[in-house]
Scaffold this active site. Structure first.
Site, mmCIF file in Angstrom:
data_model
loop_
_atom_site.group_PDB
_atom_site.id
_atom_site.type_symbol
_atom_site.label_atom_id
_atom_site.label_comp_id
_atom_site.label_asym_id
_atom_site.label_seq_id
_atom_site.Cartn_x
_atom_site.Cartn_y
_atom_site.Cartn_z
ATOM 1 N N CYS A 1 4.066 8.387 7.698
ATOM 2 C CA CYS A 1 4.498 9.032 8.986
ATOM 3 C C CYS A 1 3.883 8.737 10.202
ATOM 4 O O CYS A 1 2.920 8.191 10.289
ATOM 5 C CB CYS A 1 4.055 10.346 8.379
ATOM 6 S SG CYS A 1 4.792 10.902 6.748
ATOM 7 N N HIS B 1 0.008 -19.178 -21.665
ATOM 8 C CA HIS B 1 -0.602 -18.055 -22.197
ATOM 9 C C HIS B 1 0.217 -16.800 -22.507
ATOM 10 O O HIS B 1 -0.170 -15.576 -22.510
ATOM 11 C CB HIS B 1 -2.253 -17.786 -21.670
ATOM 12 C CG HIS B 1 -3.103 -18.901 -21.839
ATOM 13 N ND1 HIS B 1 -3.557 -19.396 -22.892
ATOM 14 C CD2 HIS B 1 -3.473 -19.659 -20.897
ATOM 15 C CE1 HIS B 1 -4.329 -20.614 -22.648
ATOM 16 N NE2 HIS B 1 -4.365 -20.845 -21.688
ATOM 17 N N LYS C 1 5.904 -11.130 -1.060
ATOM 18 C CA LYS C 1 6.629 -11.438 0.196
ATOM 19 C C LYS C 1 8.123 -11.145 -0.292
ATOM 20 O O LYS C 1 9.114 -10.442 0.066
ATOM 21 C CB LYS C 1 6.595 -12.748 0.922
ATOM 22 C CG LYS C 1 5.336 -12.852 1.741
ATOM 23 C CD LYS C 1 5.509 -12.240 3.036
ATOM 24 C CE LYS C 1 4.906 -10.573 3.178
ATOM 25 N NZ LYS C 1 3.393 -10.821 3.019
ATOM 26 N N ASN D 1 0.790 13.886 9.442
ATOM 27 C CA ASN D 1 0.519 12.454 8.910
ATOM 28 C C ASN D 1 -0.574 12.565 7.641
ATOM 29 O O ASN D 1 -1.707 13.038 8.272
ATOM 30 C CB ASN D 1 0.314 11.481 9.756
ATOM 31 C CG ASN D 1 0.026 10.056 8.974
ATOM 32 O OD1 ASN D 1 0.224 9.938 8.136
ATOM 33 N ND2 ASN D 1 -0.400 9.014 10.122
ATOM 34 N N GLY D 2 -0.327 12.123 6.460
ATOM 35 C CA GLY D 2 -1.400 12.491 5.472
ATOM 36 C C GLY D 2 -1.108 13.068 4.379
ATOM 37 O O GLY D 2 0.035 13.395 4.127
ATOM 38 N N GLU E 1 8.995 -7.855 -1.893
ATOM 39 C CA GLU E 1 9.214 -6.474 -0.996
ATOM 40 C C GLU E 1 10.140 -6.483 0.084
ATOM 41 O O GLU E 1 10.809 -5.728 0.419
ATOM 42 C CB GLU E 1 7.835 -6.209 -0.154
ATOM 43 C CG GLU E 1 7.394 -7.196 0.857
ATOM 44 C CD GLU E 1 5.889 -6.939 1.500
ATOM 45 O OE1 GLU E 1 5.400 -7.807 2.200
ATOM 46 O OE2 GLU E 1 5.739 -5.817 1.417
ATOM 47 N N LYS F 1 4.449 0.700 6.768
ATOM 48 C CA LYS F 1 3.633 -0.654 7.338
ATOM 49 C C LYS F 1 2.036 -0.364 7.143
ATOM 50 O O LYS F 1 1.476 -1.131 6.724
ATOM 51 C CB LYS F 1 3.800 -0.624 8.736
ATOM 52 C CG LYS F 1 2.983 -1.775 9.557
ATOM 53 C CD LYS F 1 3.546 -3.052 8.998
ATOM 54 C CE LYS F 1 2.684 -4.189 9.680
ATOM 55 N NZ LYS F 1 2.731 -5.410 9.110
ATOM 56 N N GLU G 1 0.906 -14.067 -3.230
ATOM 57 C CA GLU G 1 1.371 -13.693 -1.858
ATOM 58 C C GLU G 1 3.021 -13.859 -1.814
ATOM 59 O O GLU G 1 3.583 -13.224 -1.012
ATOM 60 C CB GLU G 1 0.481 -14.266 -0.875
ATOM 61 C CG GLU G 1 1.257 -14.185 0.727
ATOM 62 C CD GLU G 1 1.211 -12.904 1.015
ATOM 63 O OE1 GLU G 1 0.854 -11.755 0.475
ATOM 64 O OE2 GLU G 1 1.967 -12.700 2.222
ATOM 65 N N ARG H 1 6.351 1.460 10.987
ATOM 66 C CA ARG H 1 5.587 2.200 9.840
ATOM 67 C C ARG H 1 6.307 2.460 8.898
ATOM 68 O O ARG H 1 5.624 2.611 7.716
ATOM 69 C CB ARG H 1 4.854 3.466 10.503
ATOM 70 C CG ARG H 1 3.925 3.008 11.922
ATOM 71 C CD ARG H 1 3.697 4.472 12.433
ATOM 72 N NE ARG H 1 2.674 5.254 11.619
ATOM 73 C CZ ARG H 1 1.340 5.303 11.909
ATOM 74 N NH1 ARG H 1 0.847 4.219 12.717
ATOM 75 N NH2 ARG H 1 0.423 6.064 11.287
ATOM 76 N N TRP I 1 7.429 9.839 5.941
ATOM 77 C CA TRP I 1 7.643 8.710 4.755
ATOM 78 C C TRP I 1 7.325 9.635 3.529
ATOM 79 O O TRP I 1 6.109 10.118 3.529
ATOM 80 C CB TRP I 1 6.677 7.670 4.671
ATOM 81 C CG TRP I 1 6.831 6.485 3.789
ATOM 82 C CD1 TRP I 1 7.468 5.449 3.762
ATOM 83 C CD2 TRP I 1 6.104 6.438 2.702
ATOM 84 N NE1 TRP I 1 7.354 4.701 2.586
ATOM 85 C CE2 TRP I 1 6.587 5.127 2.051
ATOM 86 C CE3 TRP I 1 4.793 7.073 2.163
ATOM 87 C CZ2 TRP I 1 5.742 4.788 0.757
ATOM 88 C CZ3 TRP I 1 4.306 6.532 1.043
ATOM 89 C CH2 TRP I 1 4.404 5.542 0.254
#
Ligand code: M6R
Length: 607
Positions: free
Chosen positions: A2, A502, A483, A98-99, A486, A602, A479, A27, A74
């Protein structure tokens, strides 16, 4: 996550608020709204989806008033819907948050018992309802808000407006960032300085636990004990937080392309005038005494830390433990007197990383942070802050921050190795020279973009992709997979090459591309053997190596990416670039939004 903005101004607030919210789009959000006080009357507009929907709504149904607050949401509690969008209003109070209010269920039950009904699915609504309740008990707006926040547990940055109060905004922060911007007879608030960069360069960051009463002419800040305090007003270089795409289609593309420049800047900031020695910001950490490190981070920053483990162990001969913050923080690991902990975070606000840092602080560990936002909570609570110097990273997928995190950690490993006297002067100089050529090698690597674009055009039809790497290329394999998933929503996993047999090798068939990251290093032959095992099972290999490596091993592969010849030490930093380009072009081919992928934020300021 948010985003919060607000203004007590001289002009109409709505356009300023929408522009400020645009600056927070990066964000991540799924609905947005604003509220204003006009001639003493509160009113609000909210819309789901992108900000353009809110702007459209405002065209058809304008909102007048020079005092206002705004929010990008968000979703955490309750689906993205107009009902759940902020600002939340109860009687004469409206609030943005926000939170996460962790005890909202208890508070909701208590309100229900008092016959006060909640109408949304959010945790935030209880804040508005409590403030309304305390107002109805005869408390002033400030007293009501203080009483309300004393009832909350969890994390929040909050901003309140009140019916009948054109020149009053109340704000508070606990766990989530909030800054105040100073104008000429105007005052602004924002989740970060970027939100206010079109309005002011004069910023005051609130501290943890602060509560502030704002009017156009006066700002009064109280600390967590209720003592009136002065918080420093900083002059933020607005040009350094300019956020434009500079002609690129996406911020992500721009951020990938600017890595030669950003990394040159990062490296320059850590070298002395003669560029002969590594220079760290002033600190009282005794590098020579460090013999074990705990590294904690999330997501891409975690993979940067995992990569750095190889450098700290091999070059600086230090034992390293690396963990994801959301696991580390609840393990309560024992901490010895000499423990030094490194926290890696682009935003410096990631809730789990911050909580892990606070745990280590409480155990008297020395805290080093590698952050991109020097004013962030993580930076402010560290003994030594190592900035990235790459400017704001707007694309949700971390790119230039990742390569800068790696570079800073490599410099730190080298600095510690030198201080501890565990490498020779000659070897130190060789490594230092290798670090200096990173920008040039990234430049060369960027020139292979059109080849990667062609590969991405085929990769886009895959359902699953496997990434393999050995040694320091193993974190990079994870990574690369992160990428890709996402921003293109293709399922991808990264494995250590030697681990495939394995279990995961069962996934291999002709439809599953396997990306093999195999620079010509000491582990090259082993990586090639693992690649052969995949090819023997009809695996479709994309081999990434230098010309020499490809000459030796590319027979029978599906595709190749030719990298420059790169010293082993810095290879993870340069090999990150094809991972970024591959994900970016796959997302482009698929038509997904590379900058604001679905469901992602973000800066993750909730647990
Ligand atoms: O701001 P931070 O570096 O602490 O963020 C950590 C992760 O949320 C972040 O790296 C995330 O994984 C990115 N979207 C990866 O591209």
């Amino acid at each position: 996550m948010c985003g919060i903005v607000g203004v007590l101004g001289k002009h109409e607030a709505a356009p300023l608020l929408v522009e400020a919210l645009k600056r927070l789009e990066y964000r991540g959000y799924d609905s947005a709204g604003i509220a204003t006080v006009n001639d003493g009357k509160l009113d609000r507009r909210r819309a789901i989806g992108k900000l353009v929907n809110l702007s459209d709504l405002l065209v058809h149904n304008p909102l007048a008033g020079k005092s206002g607050i705004g929010h990008t949401r968000w979703a955490t509690h309750g689906a993205p819907s107009v009902k759940n969008a902020h600002p939340h209003q109860a009687g004469d109070v409206t609030v943005v948050h926000n939170g996460i209010i962790e005890n909202f269920m208890e508070l909701r039950a208590e309100l229900n018992n008092n016959k006060i009904k909640c109408e949304t699915d959010t945790d935030t609504e209880v804040v508005a309802l409590l403030a309304k309740y305390y107002l109805s008990q005869g408390l002033s707006p400030a007293e009501s808000v203080k009483k309300t926040i004393s009832r909350l547990s969890g994390a929040f940055a909050l901003a309140f407006l009140f019916d009948g109060e054109d020149d009053l905004m109340l704000v508070a922060r606990r766990g989530s960032p909030l800054a105040i911007g100073h104008g000429d007879g105007e005052v602004y608030i924002g989740s970060d300085a970027i939100a206010m960069a079109h309005l002011t360069s004069k910023i005051t960051y609130l501290d943890e636990g602060d509560f502030a009463q704002l009017s156009r002419k006066n700002i009064q800040i109280e600390d967590r004990n209720g003592t009136i305090v002065n918080r420093e007003e900083k002059n933020i270089d607005v040009s350094s937080i300019a956020i434009d795409k500079a002609g690129y289609k996406h911020f992500m593309a721009k951020e990938i392309a600017e890595q030669p420049l950003t990394l040159a800047k990062t490296i320059k900031n850590y070298l002395d005038e003669d560029a002969e020695q590594i220079r760290l910001p002033k600190n009282d950490i005794k590098l020579a005494n460090i013999d074990c490190l705990t590294m904690v981070a999330c997501g891409t920053a975690f993979y940067a830390a995992l990569t750095a483990k190889y450098w700290f162990e091999k070059i600086a001969r230090i034992k390293v433990e690396v963990d994801v913050a959301s696991e580390f923080r609840y393990r309560e690991p024992p901490v010895t007197k000499e423990t030094t902990a490194i926290f890696v975070s682009q935003s410096g606000e990631t809730a789990d990383t911050l909580a892990a840092l606070r745990y280590m602080s409480s155990q008297n560990a020395k805290i080093i942070s590698v952050v991109n936002v020097p004013e962030s909570s993580i930076a402010r609570e560290s003994d030594l802050v190592l900035p990235l110097y790459v400017g704001p990273e707007i694309g949700v997928a971390s790119t230039k921050a990742f390569t800068a995190q790696l570079t800073v950690l490599a410099l730190l490993a080298l600095k510690i190795a030198k201080t501890k006297n565990v490498i020779t002067e000659a070897q130190y100089c060789i490594y230092l020279e290798e670090l200096k050529v990173i920008p040039e090698l990234i430049n060369q690597t960027l020139s292979i973009e059109s080849n990667i674009q062609k590969i991405a055009a085929e990769l886009v039809s895959s359902q699953d992709v496997i990434f393999l790497g050995r040694g320091a290329m193993y974190p990079l394999a994870m990574e690369g997979a992160l990428k890709l998933k996402e921003i293109s929503y293709i399922h991808a996993e990264g494995y250590p090459s030697g681990e495939l047999k394995h279990g995961p090798i069962a996934l291999i068939d002709k439809n599953v591309p396997v990306v093999v990251i195999a620079p010509m290093d000491s582990l090259f032959d082993k990586s090639v053997s693992n690649m052969q095992e995949v090819m023997a099972r009809s695996g479709k290999i994309l081999l990434i190596s230098c010309l020499k490596g490809l000459d030796k091993a590319s027979q029978g592969t599906w595709a190749t990416i030719v990298m420059p010849t790169i010293p082993e030490f810095i290879a993870p930093i340069i090999y990150a670039v094809p991972m970024q380009l591959l994900a970016y072009h796959t997302a482009l081919a698929k038509g997904t939004d590379a900058d604001q992928p679905r469901n992602l934020a973000k800066s993750v300021t909730v647990e």
